[in-house]
Design a protein around this motif. Structure first.
Motif, short mmCIF file in Angstrom:
data_model
loop_
_atom_site.label_atom_id
_atom_site.label_comp_id
_atom_site.label_asym_id
_atom_site.label_seq_id
_atom_site.Cartn_x
_atom_site.Cartn_y
_atom_site.Cartn_z
N GLY A 67 0.77 -1.24 0.00
CA GLY A 67 0.00 0.00 0.00
C GLY A 67 0.79 1.28 0.00
O GLY A 67 0.22 2.36 -0.13
N ALA A 68 2.12 1.20 0.14
CA ALA A 68 2.94 2.42 0.14
C ALA A 68 3.30 2.79 -1.29
O ALA A 68 4.44 2.65 -1.72
CB ALA A 68 4.19 2.22 1.00
N GLU A 69 2.30 3.27 -2.03
CA GLU A 69 2.48 3.52 -3.46
C GLU A 69 3.00 4.93 -3.77
O GLU A 69 3.45 5.19 -4.88
CB GLU A 69 1.17 3.25 -4.19
N ASN A 70 2.91 5.85 -2.81
CA ASN A 70 3.53 7.16 -3.00
C ASN A 70 5.05 7.00 -2.97
O ASN A 70 5.60 6.37 -2.05
CB ASN A 70 3.12 8.12 -1.88
N VAL A 71 5.74 7.56 -3.95
CA VAL A 71 7.18 7.41 -4.01
C VAL A 71 7.84 8.73 -4.41
O VAL A 71 7.33 9.43 -5.30
CB VAL A 71 7.58 6.28 -4.99
N VAL A 72 8.92 9.08 -3.72
CA VAL A 72 9.70 10.28 -4.05
C VAL A 72 11.18 9.95 -3.98
O VAL A 72 11.59 9.03 -3.25
CB VAL A 72 9.40 11.46 -3.09
N ALA A 76 10.37 13.43 11.21
CA ALA A 76 9.32 13.57 10.21
C ALA A 76 9.92 14.24 8.98
O ALA A 76 10.87 15.02 9.07
CB ALA A 76 8.15 14.39 10.74
N LEU A 77 9.33 13.92 7.83
CA LEU A 77 9.75 14.53 6.58
C LEU A 77 8.60 15.36 6.03
O LEU A 77 7.46 14.89 5.96
CB LEU A 77 10.13 13.45 5.57
N ASP A 78 8.87 16.59 5.64
CA ASP A 78 7.88 17.47 5.02
C ASP A 78 8.14 17.58 3.53
O ASP A 78 9.24 17.95 3.10
CB ASP A 78 7.93 18.87 5.63
N LEU A 79 7.11 17.24 2.72
CA LEU A 79 7.15 17.47 1.29
C LEU A 79 6.31 18.69 0.97
O LEU A 79 5.29 18.95 1.63
CB LEU A 79 6.61 16.25 0.53
N ILE A 80 6.70 19.44 -0.03
CA ILE A 80 6.04 20.70 -0.36
C ILE A 80 5.37 20.57 -1.72
O ILE A 80 5.99 20.14 -2.70
CB ILE A 80 7.06 21.86 -0.38
N GLY A 81 4.08 20.92 -1.79
CA GLY A 81 3.36 20.82 -3.06
C GLY A 81 2.08 21.62 -3.02
O GLY A 81 1.84 22.41 -2.10
N HIS A 82 1.22 21.43 -4.02
CA HIS A 82 -0.07 22.10 -4.03
C HIS A 82 -1.16 21.12 -4.42
O HIS A 82 -0.95 20.17 -5.17
CB HIS A 82 -0.06 23.31 -4.98
N VAL A 83 -2.35 21.37 -3.89
CA VAL A 83 -3.48 20.47 -4.08
C VAL A 83 -4.04 20.61 -5.48
O VAL A 83 -4.32 21.73 -5.93
CB VAL A 83 -4.58 20.77 -3.03
N GLU A 84 -4.19 19.50 -6.16
CA GLU A 84 -4.81 19.51 -7.49
C GLU A 84 -6.25 19.05 -7.45
O GLU A 84 -7.06 19.47 -8.27
CB GLU A 84 -4.00 18.64 -8.45
N VAL A 126 -1.91 15.64 -4.62
CA VAL A 126 -1.01 16.77 -4.37
C VAL A 126 0.16 16.67 -5.35
O VAL A 126 0.84 15.64 -5.43
CB VAL A 126 -0.48 16.76 -2.93
N ARG A 127 0.38 17.75 -6.10
CA ARG A 127 1.52 17.77 -7.02
C ARG A 127 2.76 18.18 -6.24
O ARG A 127 2.83 19.28 -5.67
CB ARG A 127 1.29 18.72 -8.19
N VAL A 128 3.74 17.28 -6.22
CA VAL A 128 5.03 17.54 -5.57
C VAL A 128 6.09 17.39 -6.64
O VAL A 128 6.38 16.28 -7.09
CB VAL A 128 5.27 16.55 -4.41
N GLY A 129 6.63 18.51 -7.10
CA GLY A 129 7.55 18.47 -8.23
C GLY A 129 6.83 17.95 -9.46
O GLY A 129 5.77 18.45 -9.84
N ASP A 140 5.63 14.88 -9.63
CA ASP A 140 4.84 13.72 -9.22
C ASP A 140 3.50 14.14 -8.61
O ASP A 140 3.37 15.21 -8.02
CB ASP A 140 5.61 12.89 -8.19
N ILE A 141 2.51 13.23 -8.74
CA ILE A 141 1.24 13.38 -8.05
C ILE A 141 1.21 12.37 -6.92
O ILE A 141 1.31 11.16 -7.15
CB ILE A 141 0.04 13.14 -9.00
N LEU A 142 1.09 12.85 -5.69
CA LEU A 142 1.05 12.01 -4.51
C LEU A 142 -0.33 12.09 -3.86
O LEU A 142 -1.02 13.11 -3.99
CB LEU A 142 2.13 12.43 -3.51
#
Length: 384
Positions: free
Chosen positions: A238-243, A302-310, A323-326, A328-330
């Motif tokens: 289930g950990a499909e978000n990847v950066v 903790a790790l903070d990723l920076i993005g904006h909501v799509e 959320v678009r992060v760079g 990628d869509i997470l």
């Protein structure tokens, strides 16, 4: 008898024509244990089950049951019973006749068959249905008849080939509970094939995750969920978000460098073997906090990723945000929806973050205690 290896599979290889399917696979199953073989289509899990049952012939290796070599034995001499995905009931026979069919083939007296069938009907919630035919039953009832037919011959090992896949979602929840409760009550050894992660998690004592004819990881549901041994296992669980991240390893810590998509972070290493440099990090949508961009950063853990909501949607229980992060869509869950275009931070606690060396890199031997699961997860293990 050594119960740790009641069912022992040693160096098993199986192929179809020139195509290898199982590749020198080893697996030991305890007496009374419920093991789920979990994996995507084509990974070899059904071939392994069929090989255990005797319907597929290995090119090498051995299979032992309670110390007895059954590798070349026909299916009916292995002391096993197989429950098929399609039920495989005789449509012209009644419930009672289907359940008692294997006993009839063994030549048991009618009175003994009738008693055994009646006991199993009561055990499986089929009392009063003995004279019905399969066409007059619900899907869940038909599956219980198939289970009763398998149990009637008192097998040492029960093999289950995706037996719930033909049931609708509501009935599937009930039947999987019935199967696990019955297995515990009888103390029978069970091997269950499924591609459904949740089904494996709630039914099995141990999960064996397969990939391309080999075992990618095995362990308790908690172990494979919280301590995946590889990016493949993390994604499958289930950990499909990847950066992609960069950082260094020193003094039991992983220092993540700041970039356009993330704030700097210091995370616990906990004895895992990682190389400084490029990392692949994975996490689940439900394991994060979605917070305002101007929230104060955490110094550690903790790790903070920076993005904006799509986009935001409500699948139930929480709002799921794209959320678009760079580039990628997470996916990130939150109790309340965030507006489209809003700049946010995805905050991932260390215990929910899985970090691996970037694919193709090999970590040096750990100088601390080895990790028995082979995982390189950076996380705080919860003992709650």
């Amino acid at each position: 008898m050594d119960e740790s290896g009641f069912l022992s599979i040693e160096d098993i290889s199986v192929g179809y024509g020139s195509t290898p399917v199982l590749k020198g696979l080893d697996l030991s199953i305890r007496k009374g244990e419920f093991v789920a073989l979990l994996g995507a289509s084509g990974c070899g899990k059904t071939t392994l089950l069929r090989t255990i049952a005797g319907f597929a012939k290995p090119s090498s290796g051995s299979i032992r049951v309670d110390g007895r070599d059954v590798t070349t034995m026909p299916p009916d001499r292995r002391g096993m019973a197989l429950v098929f995905q399609s039920y495989a009931l005789w449509p012209h026979m009644t419930v009672a006749q289907n359940i008692g069919y294997g006993l009839k083939l063994r030549g048991l007296p009618r009175a003994d068959i009738a008693r055994r069938v009646e006991d199993l009907q009561g055990l499986l919630g089929l009392s009063g249905l003995g004279q019905r035919k399969p066409g007059a039953l619900s899907g869940g009832q038909r599956q219980r008849v198939a289970l009763g037919r398998a149990l009637a011959v008192d097998p040492a090992i029960l093999l289950l080939d995706e037996p719930l896949s033909n049931l609708d979602a509501r009935i599937r929840l009930k039947v999987r509970h019935d199967i696990t409760a019955l297995q515990k009550r009888l103390g029978i050894t069970a091997v269950h094939v499924t591609h459904d992660r949740e089904e494996a998690m709630v039914m099995a004592d141990r999960i064996v995750i397969m990939d391309a004819g080999t075992i990618a990881q095995q362990g308790t549901p908690e172990e494979v969920f919280n301590r995946p041994a590889s990016p493949f296992v993390a994604a499958f669980m289930g950990a499909e978000n990847v950066v992609a991240l960069h950082g260094s390893v020193k003094g039991g810590k992983v220092a993540i460098e700041a970039s356009a998509i993330n704030a700097p972070a210091v995370l616990p290493l906990e004895g895992r073997s990682l190389i400084g440099g490029a990392f692949e990090a994975r996490f689940r949508s439900e394991g994060v906090e979605l917070i305002a961009h101007d929230a104060p950063p955490l110094a550690e853990d903790a790790l903070d990723l920076i993005g904006h909501v799509e986009a935001a949607s409500y699948p139930g229980g929480a709002w799921r945000h794209s959320v678009r992060v760079g580039d990628d869509i997470l996916l990130a869950d939150a109790a309340e929806p965030h507006a489209q275009g809003q700049v946010v931070r995805i905050r991932i606690p260390a215990r929910n973050l899985f970090i691996f060396d970037f694919p193709g890199r090999i970590a040096p031997p750990s100088q601390s205690s080895p990790n028995p699961m082979g995982a390189v997860r950076v996380a705080e293990e919860s003992h709650a």
